[in-house]
Scaffold this active site. Structure first.
Site, PDB file in Angstrom:
ATOM      1  N   ALA A 189     -26.005  16.919   5.193  1.00 55.34           N
ATOM      2  CA  ALA A 189     -26.979  17.227   4.286  1.00 55.34           C
ATOM      3  C   ALA A 189     -28.159  17.485   5.063  1.00 55.34           C
ATOM      4  CB  ALA A 189     -27.325  16.082   3.625  1.00 55.34           C
ATOM      5  N   ARG A 190     -29.056  18.317   4.582  1.00 55.13           N
ATOM      6  CA  ARG A 190     -30.235  18.923   5.479  1.00 55.13           C
ATOM      7  C   ARG A 190     -31.582  18.365   4.534  1.00 55.13           C
ATOM      8  NH1 ARG A 190     -28.958  25.022   6.745  1.00 55.13           N
ATOM      9  NH2 ARG A 190     -27.995  25.657   4.678  1.00 55.13           N
TER      10      ARG A 190
ATOM     11  N   GLY B 240     -16.426  17.849   6.684  1.00 54.85           N
ATOM     12  CA  GLY B 240     -16.605  18.771   5.355  1.00 54.85           C
ATOM     13  C   GLY B 240     -16.243  17.941   4.211  1.00 54.85           C
TER      14      GLY B 240
ATOM     15  N   CYS C  28     -16.675  19.958   1.453  1.00 54.73           N
ATOM     16  CA  CYS C  28     -15.994  21.455   1.550  1.00 54.73           C
ATOM     17  C   CYS C  28     -17.431  22.343   1.451  1.00 54.73           C
ATOM     18  CB  CYS C  28     -15.127  21.842   0.505  1.00 54.73           C
ATOM     19  SG  CYS C  28     -14.071  22.915   1.144  1.00 54.73           S
ATOM     20  N   ARG C  29     -18.269  22.065   2.623  1.00 53.50           N
ATOM     21  CA  ARG C  29     -19.375  23.023   2.860  1.00 53.50           C
ATOM     22  C   ARG C  29     -20.090  23.386   1.663  1.00 53.50           C
ATOM     23  NH1 ARG C  29     -14.888  23.633   5.223  1.00 53.50           N
ATOM     24  NH2 ARG C  29     -14.232  25.569   4.411  1.00 53.50           N
TER      25      ARG C  29
ATOM     26  N   THR D 129     -24.732  16.256  10.824  1.00 50.13           N
ATOM     27  CA  THR D 129     -25.992  16.882  11.169  1.00 50.13           C
ATOM     28  C   THR D 129     -25.625  18.198  11.582  1.00 50.13           C
ATOM     29  OG1 THR D 129     -26.088  16.091  13.279  1.00 50.13           O
ATOM     30  CG2 THR D 129     -27.122  14.689  11.529  1.00 50.13           C
TER      31      THR D 129
ATOM     32  N   GLN E 224     -11.475  12.593  14.466  1.00 44.59           N
ATOM     33  CA  GLN E 224     -12.183  13.454  13.044  1.00 44.59           C
ATOM     34  C   GLN E 224     -11.499  14.822  12.898  1.00 44.59           C
ATOM     35  OE1 GLN E 224     -16.539  15.517  12.939  1.00 44.59           O
ATOM     36  NE2 GLN E 224     -16.538  13.765  13.972  1.00 44.59           N
TER      37      GLN E 224
ATOM     38  N   ARG F  53     -20.893  30.315   5.639  1.00 44.06           N
ATOM     39  CA  ARG F  53     -20.129  30.665   4.279  1.00 44.06           C
ATOM     40  C   ARG F  53     -20.008  32.158   3.865  1.00 44.06           C
ATOM     41  NH1 ARG F  53     -23.306  25.636   1.740  1.00 44.06           N
ATOM     42  NH2 ARG F  53     -24.982  26.864   3.095  1.00 44.06           N
TER      43      ARG F  53
ATOM     44  N   TYR G 275     -24.332  21.924  17.942  1.00 48.13           N
ATOM     45  CA  TYR G 275     -24.825  22.098  16.652  1.00 48.13           C
ATOM     46  C   TYR G 275     -26.314  22.606  16.979  1.00 48.13           C
ATOM     47  CZ  TYR G 275     -20.938  19.494  14.517  1.00 48.13           C
ATOM     48  OH  TYR G 275     -19.607  19.192  14.199  1.00 48.13           O
TER      49      TYR G 275
HETATM   50  P1  NAP Z   1     -20.077  19.529   4.113  1.00 46.67           P
HETATM   51  O1  NAP Z   1     -20.654  18.004   4.258  1.00 46.67           O
HETATM   52  O2  NAP Z   1     -19.025  19.634   3.135  1.00 46.67           O
HETATM   53  O3  NAP Z   1     -21.220  20.463   3.404  1.00 46.67           O
HETATM   54  C1  NAP Z   1     -22.515  20.490   3.900  1.00 46.67           C
HETATM   55  C2  NAP Z   1     -23.429  21.408   3.152  1.00 46.67           C
HETATM   56  O4  NAP Z   1     -23.237  21.116   1.649  1.00 46.67           O
HETATM   57  C3  NAP Z   1     -24.634  20.959   3.197  1.00 46.67           C
HETATM   58  O5  NAP Z   1     -25.382  21.820   4.514  1.00 46.67           O
HETATM   59  C4  NAP Z   1     -25.573  21.585   2.139  1.00 46.67           C
HETATM   60  O6  NAP Z   1     -25.606  22.977   2.247  1.00 46.67           O
HETATM   61  C5  NAP Z   1     -24.397  21.527   1.052  1.00 46.67           C
HETATM   62  N1  NAP Z   1     -24.715  20.153   0.264  1.00 46.67           N
HETATM   63  C6  NAP Z   1     -24.844  18.746   0.852  1.00 46.67           C
HETATM   64  N2  NAP Z   1     -24.961  17.847  -0.259  1.00 46.67           N
HETATM   65  C7  NAP Z   1     -25.425  18.508  -1.414  1.00 46.67           C
HETATM   66  C8  NAP Z   1     -25.801  18.251  -2.362  1.00 46.67           C
HETATM   67  N3  NAP Z   1     -26.016  16.946  -2.887  1.00 46.67           N
HETATM   68  N4  NAP Z   1     -26.223  19.265  -3.439  1.00 46.67           N
HETATM   69  C9  NAP Z   1     -26.014  20.407  -3.016  1.00 46.67           C
HETATM   70  N5  NAP Z   1     -25.390  21.003  -1.873  1.00 46.67           N
HETATM   71  C10 NAP Z   1     -25.064  19.993  -0.764  1.00 46.67           C
HETATM   72  O7  NAP Z   1     -19.803  20.398   5.305  1.00 46.67           O
HETATM   73  P2  NAP Z   1     -20.077  20.102   6.921  1.00 46.67           P
HETATM   74  O8  NAP Z   1     -21.552  19.914   7.148  1.00 46.67           O
HETATM   75  O9  NAP Z   1     -19.790  21.310   7.631  1.00 46.67           O
HETATM   76  O10 NAP Z   1     -19.313  18.817   7.159  1.00 46.67           O
HETATM   77  C11 NAP Z   1     -20.047  17.402   7.521  1.00 46.67           C
HETATM   78  C12 NAP Z   1     -20.104  17.062   8.704  1.00 46.67           C
HETATM   79  O11 NAP Z   1     -18.903  17.156   9.388  1.00 46.67           O
HETATM   80  C13 NAP Z   1     -20.955  18.060   9.689  1.00 46.67           C
HETATM   81  O12 NAP Z   1     -22.400  18.080   9.492  1.00 46.67           O
HETATM   82  C14 NAP Z   1     -20.656  17.539  11.098  1.00 46.67           C
HETATM   83  O13 NAP Z   1     -21.068  16.392  11.484  1.00 46.67           O
HETATM   84  C15 NAP Z   1     -18.959  17.523  10.750  1.00 46.67           C
HETATM   85  N6  NAP Z   1     -18.138  18.411  11.000  1.00 46.67           N
HETATM   86  C16 NAP Z   1     -17.131  18.514  12.307  1.00 46.67           C
HETATM   87  C17 NAP Z   1     -16.652  19.649  12.771  1.00 46.67           C
HETATM   88  C18 NAP Z   1     -15.802  19.431  13.678  1.00 46.67           C
HETATM   89  O14 NAP Z   1     -15.028  20.260  14.224  1.00 46.67           O
HETATM   90  N7  NAP Z   1     -15.333  18.098  14.198  1.00 46.67           N
HETATM   91  C19 NAP Z   1     -16.376  20.670  11.748  1.00 46.67           C
HETATM   92  C20 NAP Z   1     -17.250  20.596  10.771  1.00 46.67           C
HETATM   93  C21 NAP Z   1     -18.111  19.734  10.536  1.00 46.67           C
HETATM   94  P3  NAP Z   1     -26.882  23.912   1.497  1.00 46.67           P
HETATM   95  O15 NAP Z   1     -28.004  22.967   2.047  1.00 46.67           O
HETATM   96  O16 NAP Z   1     -26.848  25.166   2.298  1.00 46.67           O
HETATM   97  O17 NAP Z   1     -26.618  24.073   0.149  1.00 46.67           O
END
Ligand code: NAP
Length: 331
Positions: free
Chosen positions: A283-284, A208, A211-212, A23, A179, A231, A60
Site C-alpha cells: 500500500a502507498r 502480491g 494481485c497488484r 513497500t 517469500q 501493470r 525497490y
Molecule cells: P499487491 O500488494 O498485490 O498490490 C499493491 C498495489 O495494490 C498498491 O500499490 C496499490 O496500487 C493497490 N492497492 C493496495 N491497497 C489498495 C486498496 N485498499 N484499494 C485500492 N488499491 C489498493 O502487490 P505488491 O506490492 O507487488 O506486493 C506486495 C509486496 O510484496 C511488495 O510491496 C513487496 O514488498 C513484496 N513483493 C515481493 C516480490 C519478490 O520477488 N520477493 C515481488 C513482488 C512483491 P495503486 O496505489 O496504484 O492503486
C-alpha cells in the site's frame, strides 16, 4: 483495541502480524513514481493499526524504499517492536538494469548499505531476493549464516526459490521463511513451495496478496497506469483477459458480502491467511489500509473455499501467472 492476528517467523520467537506491509510501490520504481510524504503516513498508519511487520528491498526504487522505511521508523520510534524484513542479491546499473547477484561480496556490501538506509543496526528477516544460477547456493548461504551468527540479522529467508533450491540452501544455513507470489489468482506454490514450507517449519510470506491491486475491489477497466507502472505490461491487466479477472472480482465480492458482510479486499487477504501464510500487502496511501482490521477475526468456511474455486474456474478461462516480473541472471 486492535484485532490483528500474529504468528512467528519459522522456528524463531520473532512475533509478526499476519499482515506484512509491502513497500515496493513506496520506492516508486515500476509503480509510476513515489510520494514520500504519503509513503511515511502509510507506514505509520499500518503501525498505528497494530501491523508490526514491514517488508522492503534495496532494489525497490534503487535504495529509495529502504530510505523511506528507515525515515518512517526513525520518526515513529519503537524500533524494537517493529519487525523489519529486507532482501539482498539483486544488483542494478546506473541505467536501471536489474540482474541477480548473490555472491558473497555482493551480500557483504548490500548489508552495510541496507543498514545505513534503514537507519538501524540489525535486520529482523534477511531474504535472498531471487535464486542466482551463477553462484553456488553454498556461497550465498554461508555468507548469510555469518551475518546470522554475528547478530546483524535475526532470521533468514529466501524468495522465489523452489523446494529443491531450499533443500540445497538449508545444508549451509538455517532457513526460517520463504517469500513467494501467492494470492487468489496466482496459486502455483500450492503444489510445491506451500507443502514444503509446512513440512519444514518455514513461514510463507505471500507476496502480491491482492494481485497488484486487482483484488482491491477498486480496480476497473478504465484505470490508466502511468509512467513505468508495471501493470502496463502485466498480462493480467490486458483485455480481454483483464475483463475475466474483473468479473471474478465482482463474483468474489458478492460472495464476501452475502456470506461474511465483508468486501473482496478482506476476502483476498483472509484467503491468504487461511492458507497458512502471512499476507504481504503493498500500500502507498494511508486510506488503502483503512479497513485493514476487517481481514481479522473470522475464517473462510470449507464450502466457501470450494465456492471461490468454482468462481475462479468459471470466470477466468485464460489464467496467467506473475512470471513476467522475474529479473534475468547476469548472463
Ligand atoms: P499487491 O500488494 O498485490 O498490490 C499493491 C498495489 O495494490 C498498491 O500499490 C496499490 O496500487 C493497490 N492497492 C493496495 N491497497 C489498495 C486498496 N485498499 N484499494 C485500492 N488499491 C489498493 O502487490 P505488491 O506490492 O507487488 O506486493 C506486495 C509486496 O510484496 C511488495 O510491496 C513487496 O514488498 C513484496 N513483493 C515481493 C516480490 C519478490 O520477488 N520477493 C515481488 C513482488 C512483491 P495503486 O496505489 O496504484 O492503486
Amino acid at each position: 483495541m486492535s484485532n490483528v492476528e500474529f504468528t512467528t517467523i519459522g522456528t524463531t520467537d520473532i512475533k509478526v502480524s499476519q499482515i506484512c506491509l509491502g513497500t515496493w510501490a513506496i520506492g516508486g520504481w515500476m509503480w509510476g513514481g513515489a510520494d514520500d510524504k504519503n509513503a511515511v503516513r502509510t507506514i505509520h498508519a499500518a503501525l498505528d493499526q497494530g501491523v508490526n511487520f514491514l517488508d522492503t528491498a534495496p532494489v525497490y526504487g534503487f535504495g529509495h524504499s529502504e530510505e523511506v522505511v528507515g525515515q518512517a521508523i526513525e520518526e515513529y520510534g519503537k524500533r524494537s517492536e517493529i519487525v523489519l524484513a529486507t532482501k539482498v542479491a539483486l544488483e542494478w546499473s546506473d541505467e536501471g538494469k536489474v540482474v541477480r547477484n548473490s555472491s558473497k561480496e555482493r551480500i557483504e556490501k548490500e548489508l552495510d548499505d541496507s543498514l545505513r538506509r534503514l537507519r538501524t543496526d540489525y535486520i529482523d528477516l534477511y531474504q535472498v531476493h531471487w535464486p542466482d544460477p551463477l553462484v553456488p547456493f553454498e556461497e550465498t548461504a554461508t555468507a548469510l549464516e555469518k551475518l546470522l551468527n554475528a547478530g546483524k540479522v535475526r532470521s533468514i529467508g529466501v524468495s522465489n526459490y523452489d523446494p529443491q533450491q531450499m533443500t540445497e540452501f538449508k545444508k549451509y544455513c538455517p532457513l526460517h521463511a520463504v517469500q513467494s507470489p501467492y494470492n487468489l489468482f496466482e496459486r502455483a506454490i500450492d503444489t510445491d513451495v506451500l507443502p514444503y514450507a509446512q513440512e519444514n517449519d518455514l513461514s510463507i510470506l505471500a507476496y502480491g496478496a491482492i494481485c497488484r491491486g486487482l483484488l482491491s475491489g477498486a480496480m476497473s477497466q478504465e484505470r490508466e497506469f502511468t509512467g513505468d507502472d508495471l501493470r502496463k505490461h502485466d498480462p493480467k491487466f490486458k483485455l480481454p483477459r483483464f475483463r475475466q479477472y474483473l468479473d471474478a472480482v465482482d463474483a468474489l465480492n458478492t460472495l464476501a458480502k452475502e456470506n461474511y458482510d465483508k468486501d473482496v479486499l478482506a476476502l483476498a487477504i483472509r484467503w491468504v491467511i487461511d492458507r497458512g501464510c502471512v499476507a504481504l500487502w503493498g500500500a502507498r496511501k494511508p486510506e488503502q489500509l483503512a479497513h485493514l482490521e476487517s481481514a481479522f477475526g473470522w475464517s473462510i468456511s470449507t464450502d466457501d473455499m470450494q465456492a471461490i474455486d468454482d468462481i475462479l474456474k468459471t470466470s477466468v478461462t485464460d489464467p496467467i501467472g506473475p512470471e513476467f516480473m522475474a529479473p534475468p541472471s547476469r548472463s
